[in-house]
Structures are given as C-alpha cells and as structure tokens.
Motif scaffolding. Structure first.
Motif, PDB file in Angstrom:
ATOM      1  N   PRO A   7       0.639  -1.638   0.366  1.00  0.00           N
ATOM      2  CA  PRO A   7      -0.118   0.399  -0.136  1.00  0.00           C
ATOM      3  C   PRO A   7       1.034   1.234  -0.220  1.00  0.00           C
ATOM      4  O   PRO A   7       2.008   0.930  -0.009  1.00  0.00           O
ATOM      5  N   GLU A   8       0.226   2.564  -0.721  1.00  0.00           N
ATOM      6  CA  GLU A   8       1.038   3.730   0.360  1.00  0.00           C
ATOM      7  C   GLU A   8       1.647   3.686   1.460  1.00  0.00           C
ATOM      8  O   GLU A   8      -0.015   3.555   2.840  1.00  0.00           O
ATOM      9  N   LEU A   9       2.490   4.317   1.776  1.00  0.00           N
ATOM     10  CA  LEU A   9       3.020   4.113   2.711  1.00  0.00           C
ATOM     11  C   LEU A   9       3.205   5.517   3.255  1.00  0.00           C
ATOM     12  O   LEU A   9       4.314   6.108   4.369  1.00  0.00           O
ATOM     13  N   GLY A  10       3.070   6.754   2.544  1.00  0.00           N
ATOM     14  CA  GLY A  10       3.385   7.952   2.570  1.00  0.00           C
ATOM     15  C   GLY A  10       3.563   8.596   1.623  1.00  0.00           C
ATOM     16  O   GLY A  10       4.185   8.507   0.791  1.00  0.00           O
ATOM     17  N   GLU A  11       3.882  10.320   1.620  1.00  0.00           N
ATOM     18  CA  GLU A  11       3.937  11.300   0.050  1.00  0.00           C
ATOM     19  C   GLU A  11       5.225  10.589   0.126  1.00  0.00           C
ATOM     20  O   GLU A  11       5.945  10.890   0.823  1.00  0.00           O
ATOM     21  N   GLY A  12       5.503  10.616  -0.973  1.00  0.00           N
ATOM     22  CA  GLY A  12       7.019  10.214  -1.463  1.00  0.00           C
ATOM     23  C   GLY A  12       7.273   8.976  -1.727  1.00  0.00           C
ATOM     24  O   GLY A  12       8.372   9.157  -2.281  1.00  0.00           O
ATOM     25  N   ILE A  13       6.891   8.372  -0.872  1.00  0.00           N
ATOM     26  CA  ILE A  13       7.242   6.598  -0.855  1.00  0.00           C
ATOM     27  C   ILE A  13       6.861   6.345  -2.272  1.00  0.00           C
ATOM     28  O   ILE A  13       6.159   5.889  -2.281  1.00  0.00           O
ATOM     29  N   ASP A  41      13.026   4.154   4.538  1.00  0.00           N
ATOM     30  CA  ASP A  41      14.273   4.513   5.433  1.00  0.00           C
ATOM     31  C   ASP A  41      13.695   5.177   6.274  1.00  0.00           C
ATOM     32  O   ASP A  41      14.716   5.938   7.422  1.00  0.00           O
ATOM     33  N   LYS A  42      12.069   5.480   6.499  1.00  0.00           N
ATOM     34  CA  LYS A  42      11.736   6.558   8.010  1.00  0.00           C
ATOM     35  C   LYS A  42      11.054   5.644   8.770  1.00  0.00           C
ATOM     36  O   LYS A  42      11.170   5.605  10.359  1.00  0.00           O
ATOM     37  N   ALA A  43      10.353   4.416   8.316  1.00  0.00           N
ATOM     38  CA  ALA A  43       9.312   3.349   9.164  1.00  0.00           C
ATOM     39  C   ALA A  43       9.035   2.176   8.656  1.00  0.00           C
ATOM     40  O   ALA A  43       9.811   1.942   7.615  1.00  0.00           O
ATOM     41  N   SER A  44       9.039   1.370   9.815  1.00  0.00           N
ATOM     42  CA  SER A  44       8.053   0.665   9.180  1.00  0.00           C
ATOM     43  C   SER A  44       7.088  -0.200   9.201  1.00  0.00           C
ATOM     44  O   SER A  44       5.933   0.799  10.355  1.00  0.00           O
ATOM     45  N   PHE A  45       6.708  -0.760   8.470  1.00  0.00           N
ATOM     46  CA  PHE A  45       5.101  -1.048   8.517  1.00  0.00           C
ATOM     47  C   PHE A  45       4.593  -2.440   8.339  1.00  0.00           C
ATOM     48  O   PHE A  45       5.734  -3.170   7.572  1.00  0.00           O
ATOM     49  N   ASN A  61      10.324 -11.346  -1.792  1.00  0.00           N
ATOM     50  CA  ASN A  61      11.167 -12.073  -0.481  1.00  0.00           C
ATOM     51  C   ASN A  61      11.735 -11.516   0.303  1.00  0.00           C
ATOM     52  O   ASN A  61      11.880 -10.483   0.096  1.00  0.00           O
ATOM     53  N   ASP A  62      12.432 -11.886   1.516  1.00  0.00           N
ATOM     54  CA  ASP A  62      12.923 -11.344   2.737  1.00  0.00           C
ATOM     55  C   ASP A  62      14.023 -10.680   2.384  1.00  0.00           C
ATOM     56  O   ASP A  62      14.842 -10.887   0.962  1.00  0.00           O
ATOM     57  N   GLY A  63      14.066  -9.114   1.731  1.00  0.00           N
ATOM     58  CA  GLY A  63      15.177  -8.502   1.707  1.00  0.00           C
ATOM     59  C   GLY A  63      14.822  -7.971   0.108  1.00  0.00           C
ATOM     60  O   GLY A  63      16.237  -6.953   0.149  1.00  0.00           O
ATOM     61  N   GLN A  64      14.285  -8.023  -0.335  1.00  0.00           N
ATOM     62  CA  GLN A  64      14.081  -8.256  -1.828  1.00  0.00           C
ATOM     63  C   GLN A  64      12.732  -6.282  -1.250  1.00  0.00           C
ATOM     64  O   GLN A  64      11.941  -5.997  -0.974  1.00  0.00           O
ATOM     65  N   VAL A  65      13.427  -5.608  -3.493  1.00  0.00           N
ATOM     66  CA  VAL A  65      11.883  -4.656  -3.062  1.00  0.00           C
ATOM     67  C   VAL A  65      11.296  -4.086  -3.556  1.00  0.00           C
ATOM     68  O   VAL A  65      11.076  -5.211  -4.592  1.00  0.00           O
ATOM     69  N   GLY A  66       9.719  -4.197  -2.776  1.00  0.00           N
ATOM     70  CA  GLY A  66       8.669  -4.144  -3.940  1.00  0.00           C
ATOM     71  C   GLY A  66       7.957  -2.254  -3.814  1.00  0.00           C
ATOM     72  O   GLY A  66       8.460  -1.035  -3.202  1.00  0.00           O
ATOM     73  N   LEU A  67       7.351  -2.987  -4.605  1.00  0.00           N
ATOM     74  CA  LEU A  67       7.017  -1.015  -5.366  1.00  0.00           C
ATOM     75  C   LEU A  67       5.422  -0.465  -4.643  1.00  0.00           C
ATOM     76  O   LEU A  67       4.962  -1.520  -4.869  1.00  0.00           O
ATOM     77  N   VAL A  68       5.507   0.429  -4.022  1.00  0.00           N
ATOM     78  CA  VAL A  68       3.916   0.566  -4.398  1.00  0.00           C
ATOM     79  C   VAL A  68       3.292   0.411  -5.165  1.00  0.00           C
ATOM     80  O   VAL A  68       3.186   0.905  -6.227  1.00  0.00           O
ATOM     81  N   GLY A  69       2.151  -0.033  -4.854  1.00  0.00           N
ATOM     82  CA  GLY A  69       1.004  -0.676  -5.471  1.00  0.00           C
ATOM     83  C   GLY A  69       1.379  -1.598  -6.292  1.00  0.00           C
ATOM     84  O   GLY A  69       0.697  -2.669  -6.976  1.00  0.00           O
TER      85      GLY A  69
END
Length: 76
Positions: A7-13, A41-45, A61-69
């Motif tokens: 999900p959207e995690l904050g403005e600009g993320i 960089d700012k928080a965990s969700f 997977n763990d350690g991989q980057v996902g895109l918002v949406g």
C-alpha cells in the motif's frame, strides 16, 4: 485469487524493502492477519492479509524491494 499489494506508505514513498514474511507458502491466513513487514528509510509497516485463504505465492522475498501498488504475493 486475492493479491497482497504494497500500500501507499506515505507521501513521496515509492518503494519499501520486505524485512520479513511472517507467513510462509501454504499457510492459511485470516483477513487482517500480519503477513509481512515492510521498511523504508523512515519507518516500518506491517502488511496485513486483505482476505482469508491460503498463501499461494510470494513475489517479493525477504530483503527484496517492492514498489508501492505492486504485488507482494497472492492468497487463494
């Protein structure tokens, strides 16, 4: 089939790293159950299951980057 979406995690993320999955493939999940944790960089969700069912795939997977949406996994 229901997609688990980052999900959207904050403005600009625009993305987040999956710190860990609390569920594993084949687990039966309840709607609202914590399935994984995403960090920026700012928080965990905590990401919750959007529906009840069986976790049938993990796309990020763990350690991989996902895109918002983007799709993190699927529940059937």
């Amino acid at each position: 089939m229901t997609k688990i979406i980052l999900p959207e995690l904050g403005e600009g993320i625009t993305n987040a790293t999956i710190a860990c999955w609390h569920a594993k493939l084949g687990d039966t999940l309840q709607k609202g159950q914590e399935v994984c944790e995403a960090v920026t960089d700012k928080a965990s969700f905590v990401i919750e299951a959007p529906a009840s069912g069986k976790l049938t795939s993990i796309s990020v997977n763990d350690g991989q980057v996902g895109l918002v949406g983007g799709v993190l996994g699927t529940i059937e």
